[in-house]
Design an enzyme around this catalytic site. Sequence first.
Site, PDB file in Angstrom:
ATOM      1  N   HIS A 189      46.593  71.704 -13.087  1.00  0.00           N
ATOM      2  CA  HIS A 189      47.295  72.543 -14.071  1.00  0.00           C
ATOM      3  C   HIS A 189      47.562  73.967 -13.574  1.00  0.00           C
ATOM      4  O   HIS A 189      47.676  74.199 -12.395  1.00  0.00           O
ATOM      5  CB  HIS A 189      46.542  72.557 -15.407  1.00  0.00           C
ATOM      6  CG  HIS A 189      46.124  71.178 -15.806  1.00  0.00           C
ATOM      7  ND1 HIS A 189      46.958  70.330 -16.505  1.00  0.00           N
ATOM      8  CD2 HIS A 189      44.997  70.462 -15.546  1.00  0.00           C
ATOM      9  CE1 HIS A 189      46.332  69.164 -16.666  1.00  0.00           C
ATOM     10  NE2 HIS A 189      45.161  69.211 -16.100  1.00  0.00           N
ATOM     11  N   GLU A 204      40.698  74.429 -19.280  1.00  0.00           N
ATOM     12  CA  GLU A 204      40.552  73.654 -18.051  1.00  0.00           C
ATOM     13  C   GLU A 204      41.028  74.437 -16.827  1.00  0.00           C
ATOM     14  O   GLU A 204      40.356  74.484 -15.803  1.00  0.00           O
ATOM     15  CB  GLU A 204      41.341  72.346 -18.177  1.00  0.00           C
ATOM     16  CG  GLU A 204      41.300  71.501 -16.915  1.00  0.00           C
ATOM     17  CD  GLU A 204      42.077  70.199 -17.034  1.00  0.00           C
ATOM     18  OE1 GLU A 204      42.664  69.955 -18.113  1.00  0.00           O
ATOM     19  OE2 GLU A 204      42.090  69.432 -16.063  1.00  0.00           O
ATOM     20  N   HIS A 257      39.664  68.573 -11.988  1.00  0.00           N
ATOM     21  CA  HIS A 257      40.073  68.670 -13.390  1.00  0.00           C
ATOM     22  C   HIS A 257      38.861  68.711 -14.312  1.00  0.00           C
ATOM     23  O   HIS A 257      37.752  68.378 -13.907  1.00  0.00           O
ATOM     24  CB  HIS A 257      40.908  67.442 -13.780  1.00  0.00           C
ATOM     25  CG  HIS A 257      42.272  67.440 -13.186  1.00  0.00           C
ATOM     26  ND1 HIS A 257      43.407  67.640 -13.929  1.00  0.00           N
ATOM     27  CD2 HIS A 257      42.677  67.275 -11.900  1.00  0.00           C
ATOM     28  CE1 HIS A 257      44.458  67.596 -13.128  1.00  0.00           C
ATOM     29  NE2 HIS A 257      44.050  67.371 -11.890  1.00  0.00           N
ATOM     30  N   GLU A 323      36.834  64.639 -12.611  1.00  0.00           N
ATOM     31  CA  GLU A 323      36.797  65.228 -13.956  1.00  0.00           C
ATOM     32  C   GLU A 323      35.364  65.697 -14.158  1.00  0.00           C
ATOM     33  O   GLU A 323      34.460  64.897 -14.353  1.00  0.00           O
ATOM     34  CB  GLU A 323      37.153  64.183 -15.030  1.00  0.00           C
ATOM     35  CG  GLU A 323      38.565  63.634 -14.938  1.00  0.00           C
ATOM     36  CD  GLU A 323      39.612  64.518 -15.627  1.00  0.00           C
ATOM     37  OE1 GLU A 323      39.256  65.632 -16.081  1.00  0.00           O
ATOM     38  OE2 GLU A 323      40.768  64.077 -15.702  1.00  0.00           O
TER      39      GLU A 323
END
Length: 361
Positions: A189, A204, A257, A323
């Site tokens: 992102h 995040e 992430h 993650e």
Amino acid sequence: MFKDQSLKLKFVFFAGLFFCSNFFLALPIRSASALAAWALNSNGTLKLRTSSGTKLEAFFQSSNKDKGERVWVDFPGELSRPRTLKGNGSVKEIRLGKPSKGKTRLVIEFSPSVKLEPSKLKLIGISPNTWELKFFGLEINSFSSIEEGNILRNSIKRTFEKIKTKDLDISSLPNVPYGKYKVVIDPGHGGSDPGAVGINGLRETDIVLEISKNVSEFLTKKGVKTILTRKEERTLDLQPRVSKANNSRSNAFVSIHANATRGKRSDVNGIETYYYSGSRGYSLAKNIHKQILIASSQSPDRGIKKSRFYVIRKSSMPAALVEIGFVTGLYDSALLRQKAYRDQMSFAIAKGILNYLKVSN
Ligand SMILES: [Zn+2]
């Protein structure tokens, strides 16, 4: 993973953490059983609440003759009051017993007409002491909910671990030949896309940018050349990330992430690592996953999974996407908020990458 014919689904959760027995005093089931409460909801989900640090085993048995399919879960600790509860609809009955001394077994027997999909059955830890098992193949609302005890009570400890700042000693990281390897680190992102936004605005993009930079720094100190797909808070599409990686001819690609649940469910927490294909991709994911689980003794293990995420599918070198926890999870967000924890996770990711480079190249 469940297999046919009562093969073991193994799921070890928080191995090594055990609570003293007075933890059980107030539990609805009067015994030393680690099972505190359970609910089989009409949406086809079995929820369990156990003491923290419990190790569970789950089994599947296909139907035979007049008996329907059965799923059972074994818990440590002996049940004081074995009992059978009559089911309804697709659920024939639920039995709570002691298969052997010092054990508790919860058996769900379905009606003979029910056909589950055993390959999809998985018992997943969603917080330090709650578990979920979704029954695929079971029609929703084909029975009404059955439960004992309060599944929500204490479902997450409200007092969170304060992570102590540890000395992250570079010399304790595995050594690889100096200057031999190149690794791409991809903070997910950025810019106009903050990624997941969780509890109290935890973002995040902020977390993963900081962690990615730290990982890069640790690797650099070990003589690994690193390429960050972004070094600051800016918008970056997926495609340029992959081009940058592919042009660099690196030895590995790691995308970092943080997770979120759609309904912002605070009870869902845990760590998962993805790869797309190949034994090297898997090995990279496995090495990273192993280290971050050790570093985060508290966040549930959601496993190493295969996925088709663009960045790991399109990159030409072994690739993994990690993650590091749920910003929407009550438990994980409290951990990710702490700098000491983020540093620890960065160190662990770097260690996993170095271990991978050592064994795979
Ligand atoms: Zn993301």
